[in-house]
Motif scaffolding. Structure first.
Motif, PDB file in Angstrom:
ATOM      1  N   THR A 121       0.774  -1.181  -0.039  1.00 25.39           N
ATOM      2  CA  THR A 121       0.042  -0.070  -0.142  1.00 25.39           C
ATOM      3  C   THR A 121       0.743   1.243   0.087  1.00 25.39           C
ATOM      4  N   LEU A 122       0.238   2.398  -0.161  1.00 21.56           N
ATOM      5  CA  LEU A 122       0.553   3.799  -0.180  1.00 21.56           C
ATOM      6  C   LEU A 122      -0.103   4.701   0.454  1.00 21.56           C
ATOM      7  N   ASN A 123       0.512   5.529   1.180  1.00 26.53           N
ATOM      8  CA  ASN A 123      -0.180   6.616   1.927  1.00 26.53           C
ATOM      9  C   ASN A 123      -0.835   7.729   1.062  1.00 26.53           C
ATOM     10  N   VAL A 124      -1.147   7.427  -0.404  1.00 30.51           N
ATOM     11  CA  VAL A 124      -1.722   8.008  -1.292  1.00 30.51           C
ATOM     12  C   VAL A 124      -2.866   7.239  -1.988  1.00 30.51           C
ATOM     13  N   PRO A 125      -3.849   7.854  -2.409  1.00 26.64           N
ATOM     14  CA  PRO A 125      -5.137   7.150  -3.083  1.00 26.64           C
ATOM     15  C   PRO A 125      -5.098   6.913  -4.497  1.00 26.64           C
ATOM     16  N   VAL A 126      -3.879   7.454  -5.101  1.00 25.80           N
ATOM     17  CA  VAL A 126      -3.729   7.225  -6.597  1.00 25.80           C
ATOM     18  C   VAL A 126      -2.330   6.786  -6.993  1.00 25.80           C
ATOM     19  N   PHE A 127      -1.967   6.231  -8.035  1.00 30.20           N
ATOM     20  CA  PHE A 127      -0.689   5.996  -8.701  1.00 30.20           C
ATOM     21  C   PHE A 127      -0.192   7.224  -9.286  1.00 30.20           C
ATOM     22  N   GLN A 176       0.065  17.263   3.867  1.00 31.36           N
ATOM     23  CA  GLN A 176       1.413  17.135   4.370  1.00 31.36           C
ATOM     24  C   GLN A 176       1.882  15.800   4.777  1.00 31.36           C
ATOM     25  N   PRO A 177       3.383  15.326   4.409  1.00 35.71           N
ATOM     26  CA  PRO A 177       3.613  14.176   4.806  1.00 35.71           C
ATOM     27  C   PRO A 177       3.258  13.792   6.289  1.00 35.71           C
ATOM     28  N   PRO A 178       3.116  12.242   6.555  1.00 40.43           N
ATOM     29  CA  PRO A 178       2.730  11.990   7.873  1.00 40.43           C
ATOM     30  C   PRO A 178       4.100  12.205   8.947  1.00 40.43           C
ATOM     31  N   TYR A 179       3.431  12.467  10.110  1.00 37.77           N
ATOM     32  CA  TYR A 179       4.402  12.724  11.238  1.00 37.77           C
ATOM     33  C   TYR A 179       4.880  11.293  11.643  1.00 37.77           C
ATOM     34  N   SER A 180       4.311  10.394  11.515  1.00 38.89           N
ATOM     35  CA  SER A 180       4.943   9.097  11.875  1.00 38.89           C
ATOM     36  C   SER A 180       4.401   7.946  11.070  1.00 38.89           C
ATOM     37  N   TYR A 181       4.898   6.902  10.760  1.00 41.66           N
ATOM     38  CA  TYR A 181       4.491   5.658   9.769  1.00 41.66           C
ATOM     39  C   TYR A 181       3.014   5.461  10.579  1.00 41.66           C
ATOM     40  N   ALA A 182       2.907   5.505  11.743  1.00 41.28           N
ATOM     41  CA  ALA A 182       1.728   5.013  12.677  1.00 41.28           C
ATOM     42  C   ALA A 182       0.490   6.032  12.589  1.00 41.28           C
ATOM     43  N   ALA A 184      -0.466   7.686   9.431  1.00 39.11           N
ATOM     44  CA  ALA A 184      -0.769   7.529   8.086  1.00 39.11           C
ATOM     45  C   ALA A 184      -1.901   6.741   7.860  1.00 39.11           C
ATOM     46  N   GLU A 185      -2.918   6.910   6.758  1.00 38.48           N
ATOM     47  CA  GLU A 185      -3.739   6.135   6.272  1.00 38.48           C
ATOM     48  C   GLU A 185      -3.010   5.521   4.908  1.00 38.48           C
ATOM     49  N   TYR A 186      -3.291   4.183   4.800  1.00 36.71           N
ATOM     50  CA  TYR A 186      -2.581   3.691   3.423  1.00 36.71           C
ATOM     51  C   TYR A 186      -3.501   2.985   2.769  1.00 36.71           C
ATOM     52  N   PHE A 187      -3.464   3.068   1.352  1.00 37.71           N
ATOM     53  CA  PHE A 187      -4.395   2.852   0.458  1.00 37.71           C
ATOM     54  C   PHE A 187      -3.907   1.469  -0.539  1.00 37.71           C
ATOM     55  N   GLY A 188      -4.750   0.600  -0.796  1.00 39.98           N
ATOM     56  CA  GLY A 188      -4.345  -0.392  -1.914  1.00 39.98           C
ATOM     57  C   GLY A 188      -4.147  -0.216  -3.260  1.00 39.98           C
ATOM     58  N   ILE A 189      -4.730   1.187  -3.667  1.00 40.18           N
ATOM     59  CA  ILE A 189      -4.650   1.635  -5.117  1.00 40.18           C
ATOM     60  C   ILE A 189      -5.102   0.849  -6.096  1.00 40.18           C
ATOM     61  N   HIS A 190      -5.048  -0.448  -6.099  1.00 42.88           N
ATOM     62  CA  HIS A 190      -5.398  -1.373  -7.111  1.00 42.88           C
ATOM     63  C   HIS A 190      -6.607  -1.987  -6.779  1.00 42.88           C
ATOM     64  N   THR A 191      -7.183  -2.502  -7.691  1.00 43.92           N
ATOM     65  CA  THR A 191      -8.548  -3.197  -7.529  1.00 43.92           C
ATOM     66  C   THR A 191      -8.205  -4.809  -7.365  1.00 43.92           C
ATOM     67  N   PHE A 192      -8.973  -5.583  -6.447  1.00 41.71           N
ATOM     68  CA  PHE A 192      -9.141  -6.874  -6.350  1.00 41.71           C
ATOM     69  C   PHE A 192     -10.431  -7.338  -6.270  1.00 41.71           C
ATOM     70  N   VAL A 204     -13.202  -4.999  -5.044  1.00 38.15           N
ATOM     71  CA  VAL A 204     -12.896  -4.143  -3.888  1.00 38.15           C
ATOM     72  C   VAL A 204     -11.755  -3.387  -4.042  1.00 38.15           C
ATOM     73  N   ARG A 205     -11.666  -2.153  -3.516  1.00 37.30           N
ATOM     74  CA  ARG A 205     -10.485  -1.841  -3.064  1.00 37.30           C
ATOM     75  C   ARG A 205     -10.304  -1.587  -1.547  1.00 37.30           C
ATOM     76  N   PHE A 206      -9.218  -1.327  -1.020  1.00 41.46           N
ATOM     77  CA  PHE A 206      -9.050  -1.181   0.512  1.00 41.46           C
ATOM     78  C   PHE A 206      -8.064  -0.175   1.191  1.00 41.46           C
ATOM     79  N   GLN A 207      -8.230   0.343   2.292  1.00 42.74           N
ATOM     80  CA  GLN A 207      -7.478   1.316   3.013  1.00 42.74           C
ATOM     81  C   GLN A 207      -7.141   0.453   4.537  1.00 42.74           C
ATOM     82  N   LEU A 208      -6.107   1.069   4.844  1.00 39.45           N
ATOM     83  CA  LEU A 208      -5.640   0.615   6.069  1.00 39.45           C
ATOM     84  C   LEU A 208      -5.581   1.910   6.999  1.00 39.45           C
TER      85      LEU A 208
END
Length: 327
Positions: A121-127, A176-182, A184-192, A204-208
């Motif tokens: 995942t990435l902490n951005v919703p798009v590639f 803004q970039p995240p203060y901590s890895y903990a 940030a919201e992370y996005f799967g960006i691809h469809t499964f 589906v797509r998913f987020q953490l």
């Protein structure tokens, strides 16, 4: 289980990094390895993208809702051991932690039957681009010229000709970039696709979503030229107790994009929290020899035909082989 994955989900390359292929030949997996080396230098024995990162370990437990809704091994309800890796994009292991670029969060689940399940995942919703050719072109257009700097006119022209490169740039410029890895919201960006209890495949797509909440850097932290703090902040946070993320699945509608990771799904899609990812410690070498190819899937999951997702397997495999052999 699906085959290995596409190229470094490094969608993460800093946004400034992405142009057009120099010729009409379709992008090949090794082209991305070479492009990242031109952008970041050749660092022997390192990941060719997302070189800077930190390992963590913990577990995952599916929610009762996830167990009831899906027929998938990951959502059995059993607590599964997980190895994690947080990272920054690009091949430079010295990239500052406050860079205005995506952060990565990958996980490998170990199932009781011996199979593995990966997510990346990435902490951005798009590639950064809609397909491998455009992504390669963007990387090539971002490469330094003879003076050691990118040709900004060339890069701007490429982006103008390829509007699908704009959404990531716009998102990074407004967050803004995240203060901590903990935090940030992370996005799967691809469809499964995940098999439901009725036997049908659900798009589906998913987020953490971080249970600590989302927190970005201050302007002062963003201006610090020597930012190197993400690993330490994760260690300090874990001394207070586990770090947890909710795994939230969004259900796609027929009109939602399947094979273009630059197109974000609407926020009003039905969602389901399918479980909790928990981190208990960080800083060891548990992830060092792992390849987090997101096409490595357990029973119940199927990858879409997203060409970016498909390219990741062979590109990841090349990077993994070079890294293990010290190249």
């Amino acid at each position: 289980m699906r085959k290995h994955s596409v190229f470094l989900l490094a969608a993460s390359v800093s946004i400034a990094a992405l142009p057009l292929a120099a010729d009409t030949k379709p992008a090949q997996p090794n082209d991305f390895i070479e492009a990242f080396a031109k952008l970041s230098g050749d660092h022997k024995g390192m990941r060719k993208n997302h070189a800077k990162g930190v390992c963590a370990v913990g577990d995952f437990t599916a929610s009762q809702e996830g167990v009831d809704h899906f027929d998938a091994d990951v959502f059995s309800g059993k607590t599964l051991p997980v190895v994690y890796r947080f990272s920054l994009p690009g091949g430079n292991p010295m990239i500052p932690d406050n860079a205005r670029a995506p952060r990565g969060f990958a996980a490998q689940f170990s199932l009781p039957n011996g199979s593995k399940h990966n997510i990346a995942t990435l902490n951005v919703p798009v590639f950064a681009a809609k397909d491998p050719d455009t992504f390669l072109g963007l990387l090539q257009a971002s490469a330094p010229a003879t003076d050691g700097k990118p040709d900004m006119a060339k890069l701007a022209a490429f982006k103008t000709a390829h509007p699908d490169t704009k959404p990531l740039e716009q998102w990074l410029g407004s967050h803004q970039p995240p203060y901590s890895y903990a935090t940030a919201e992370y996005f799967g960006i691809h469809t499964f696709y995940i098999r439901g209890k009725n036997g049908e495949q659900t798009k589906v797509r998913f987020q953490l979503k971080p249970q600590d909440g989302i927190k970005g850097l201050t302007d002062a932290e963003l201006a610090d030229k020597n930012g190197d703090f993400l690993s330490q902040r994760l260690t300090e946070r874990l001394q207070q107790g586990p770090v947890s993320f909710d795994w939230v699945v969004s259900f796609g509608q027929p009109e939602d994009s399947v094979n273009d990771p630059t197109q974000q799904w609407p926020d009003n899609r039905e969602t389901l929290t399918v479980g909790t990812l928990r981190l208990t410690s960080s800083g060891d070498d548990s992830c060092t020899k792992l390849n987090f190819d997101p096409n490595v899937l357990s029973l119940g999951f199927t990858a879409s035909d997203d060409p970016v997702l498909r390219m990741r397997s062979p590109a990841y495999a090349i990077s993994f082989g070079k890294r293990l052999s010290g190249q």
